[in-house]
Design a protein around this motif. Structure first.
Motif, short mmCIF file in Angstrom:
data_model
loop_
_atom_site.label_atom_id
_atom_site.label_comp_id
_atom_site.label_asym_id
_atom_site.label_seq_id
_atom_site.Cartn_x
_atom_site.Cartn_y
_atom_site.Cartn_z
N LEU A 8 4.92 -22.67 -6.03
CA LEU A 8 5.97 -22.59 -5.01
C LEU A 8 7.30 -23.01 -5.60
CD1 LEU A 8 4.18 -24.14 -1.88
CD2 LEU A 8 4.53 -21.73 -2.42
N GLY A 9 8.36 -22.25 -5.30
CA GLY A 9 9.69 -22.58 -5.77
C GLY A 9 10.06 -21.78 -7.00
N PRO A 10 11.27 -21.96 -7.44
CA PRO A 10 12.28 -22.86 -6.85
C PRO A 10 13.02 -22.23 -5.68
CG PRO A 10 13.16 -21.84 -8.82
CD PRO A 10 11.75 -21.33 -8.69
N PHE A 11 13.52 -23.12 -4.77
CA PHE A 11 14.35 -22.71 -3.64
C PHE A 11 15.68 -23.46 -3.70
CE2 PHE A 11 9.88 -22.59 -2.14
CZ PHE A 11 9.75 -21.21 -2.01
N THR A 45 12.48 -27.48 1.15
CA THR A 45 11.54 -26.64 1.89
C THR A 45 10.28 -27.44 2.19
OG1 THR A 45 12.36 -24.68 0.72
CG2 THR A 45 10.25 -24.49 1.87
N THR A 46 9.88 -27.41 3.44
CA THR A 46 8.68 -28.16 3.84
C THR A 46 7.44 -27.59 3.17
OG1 THR A 46 9.64 -28.69 6.01
CG2 THR A 46 7.26 -28.90 5.78
N LEU A 47 6.64 -28.48 2.59
CA LEU A 47 5.38 -28.07 1.97
C LEU A 47 4.27 -28.12 3.01
CD1 LEU A 47 5.63 -30.01 -1.42
CD2 LEU A 47 5.84 -27.54 -1.09
N VAL A 48 3.53 -27.03 3.09
CA VAL A 48 2.43 -26.96 4.05
C VAL A 48 1.12 -27.00 3.28
CG1 VAL A 48 1.37 -25.64 5.90
CG2 VAL A 48 3.86 -25.61 5.61
N HIS A 64 3.76 -26.62 -14.29
CA HIS A 64 3.62 -26.09 -15.65
C HIS A 64 5.01 -25.86 -16.24
CE1 HIS A 64 -0.64 -25.42 -16.26
NE2 HIS A 64 -0.74 -24.94 -15.02
N GLY A 65 5.34 -26.60 -17.29
CA GLY A 65 6.57 -26.39 -18.05
C GLY A 65 7.82 -26.21 -17.23
N SER A 66 8.01 -27.06 -16.22
CA SER A 66 9.21 -26.93 -15.39
C SER A 66 9.48 -28.28 -14.71
CB SER A 66 9.02 -25.83 -14.35
OG SER A 66 10.21 -25.64 -13.62
N ILE A 67 10.32 -28.27 -13.72
CA ILE A 67 10.67 -29.47 -12.97
C ILE A 67 9.99 -29.42 -11.61
CG2 ILE A 67 12.54 -30.84 -11.99
CD1 ILE A 67 14.40 -29.57 -14.03
N ALA A 68 9.32 -30.51 -11.25
CA ALA A 68 8.67 -30.61 -9.95
C ALA A 68 9.25 -31.78 -9.17
CB ALA A 68 7.16 -30.79 -10.11
N GLY A 69 9.40 -31.60 -7.89
CA GLY A 69 9.91 -32.68 -7.05
C GLY A 69 9.47 -32.51 -5.61
N LEU A 129 9.73 -29.83 -0.66
CA LEU A 129 9.96 -29.46 -2.05
C LEU A 129 11.44 -29.65 -2.36
CD1 LEU A 129 8.76 -28.22 -4.67
CD2 LEU A 129 9.41 -25.98 -3.75
N TRP A 130 11.70 -30.39 -3.44
CA TRP A 130 13.09 -30.67 -3.80
C TRP A 130 13.78 -29.38 -4.25
CZ3 TRP A 130 15.25 -34.78 -2.12
CH2 TRP A 130 16.47 -35.24 -2.64
N PRO A 131 15.11 -29.24 -3.96
CA PRO A 131 15.80 -28.01 -4.35
C PRO A 131 15.68 -27.73 -5.86
CG PRO A 131 17.16 -29.29 -2.86
CD PRO A 131 15.99 -30.16 -3.21
N ASN A 132 15.50 -26.45 -6.20
CA ASN A 132 15.46 -25.97 -7.58
C ASN A 132 14.32 -26.57 -8.39
OD1 ASN A 132 17.90 -24.41 -7.17
ND2 ASN A 132 19.03 -26.34 -7.31
N THR A 133 13.21 -26.90 -7.70
CA THR A 133 12.03 -27.39 -8.40
C THR A 133 10.82 -26.57 -7.98
OG1 THR A 133 11.42 -29.02 -6.71
CG2 THR A 133 12.99 -29.73 -8.41
#
Length: 228
Positions: free
Chosen positions: A111-114, A118-121, A157-162, A204-208
């Protein structure tokens, strides 16, 4: 002579009137016929019996009223006990609040980035005691005032998560992971004092991004510690 005759006539008329009145009085004072006297006795006895029956009916009605009052009192006490039992059941059930869920049950998803939060369900619900977590919205609603503990884990995987935990409209804590190569995870936990009907969810944090598959890397859990 004329005067004497007139006086005699007047005396005779007076005697006649007096005699008529005396005879009428005698007729009135004569005893009633036997059948009428028997009827009056029967009526008197019937009235007396009716008075006795009315007295007994009054006593019986009073007794019935007292019994009815006692039954109403007992029913009120029973209803009060039922209410207390139901309240105790509800309180006991409310104290049993716990849930745990992941984003997916099978397959994998990223999921993402947005651009915005964004609310995670979390749709794969493992535990939802008390049904306080809604798998359709991803929102947990506190059923009672108390202290609640929440934990959440995210993978990427190989990115930013928040992923940030939100209480009503307030941002509380953020789990954040910056992984340039390979797979990385992050987690957070917090204990919150919630009022009844307060809501808690993850955004979900923006751009993650976040990642999940059948191994359940991205999860959201919480439970009631105690009521207040």
């Amino acid at each position: 002579m004329k005067i004497t005759v007139f006086l005699l006539l007047l005396l005779v008329c007076s005697d006649s009137t007096a005699q008529t009145t005396l005879e009428a009085d005698k007729e009135i004072q004569q005893p009633l016929p036997q059948d009428i006297r028997d009827l009056l006795k029967e009526l008197a006895a019937s009235v007396a019996q009716q008075k006795v029956e009315i007295t007994f009916l009054k006593i019986e009605n009073q007794e019935q009223a007292a019994k009815l009052k006692e039954l109403v009192k007992q029913e009120t006490e029973l209803e009060k006990q039922r209410t207390e039992i139901n309240n105790l059941k509800q309180q006991f059930q409310v104290k049993q609040v716990a849930f745990s869920a992941s984003l997916v049950a099978h397959g994998e998803v990223t999921l993402g980035p947005f651009n915005t939060q964004t609310t995670l369900v979390f749709k794969h619900v493992v535990t939802n005691i008390g049904n306080a977590y809604d798998a359709n919205t991803g929102v947990f609603t506190a059923p009672v005032k108390g202290a609640y503990h929440f934990e959440w884990y995210i993978g990427v995987h190989g990115s930013i998560a928040g992923a940030a935990l939100v209480k009503n409209t307030d941002h509380i804590f953020l789990a954040y992971e910056h992984q340039t190569n390979g797979f990385g995870t992050s987690s957070e936990g917090v204990t919150l004092l919630l009022e009844a009907e307060d809501v808690v969810f993850l955004r979900l944090w923006p751009n993650t991004k976040v990642f999940d598959n059948l191994y359940h890397h991205t999860t959201f859990s919480g439970h009631l510690l105690f009521t207040v």
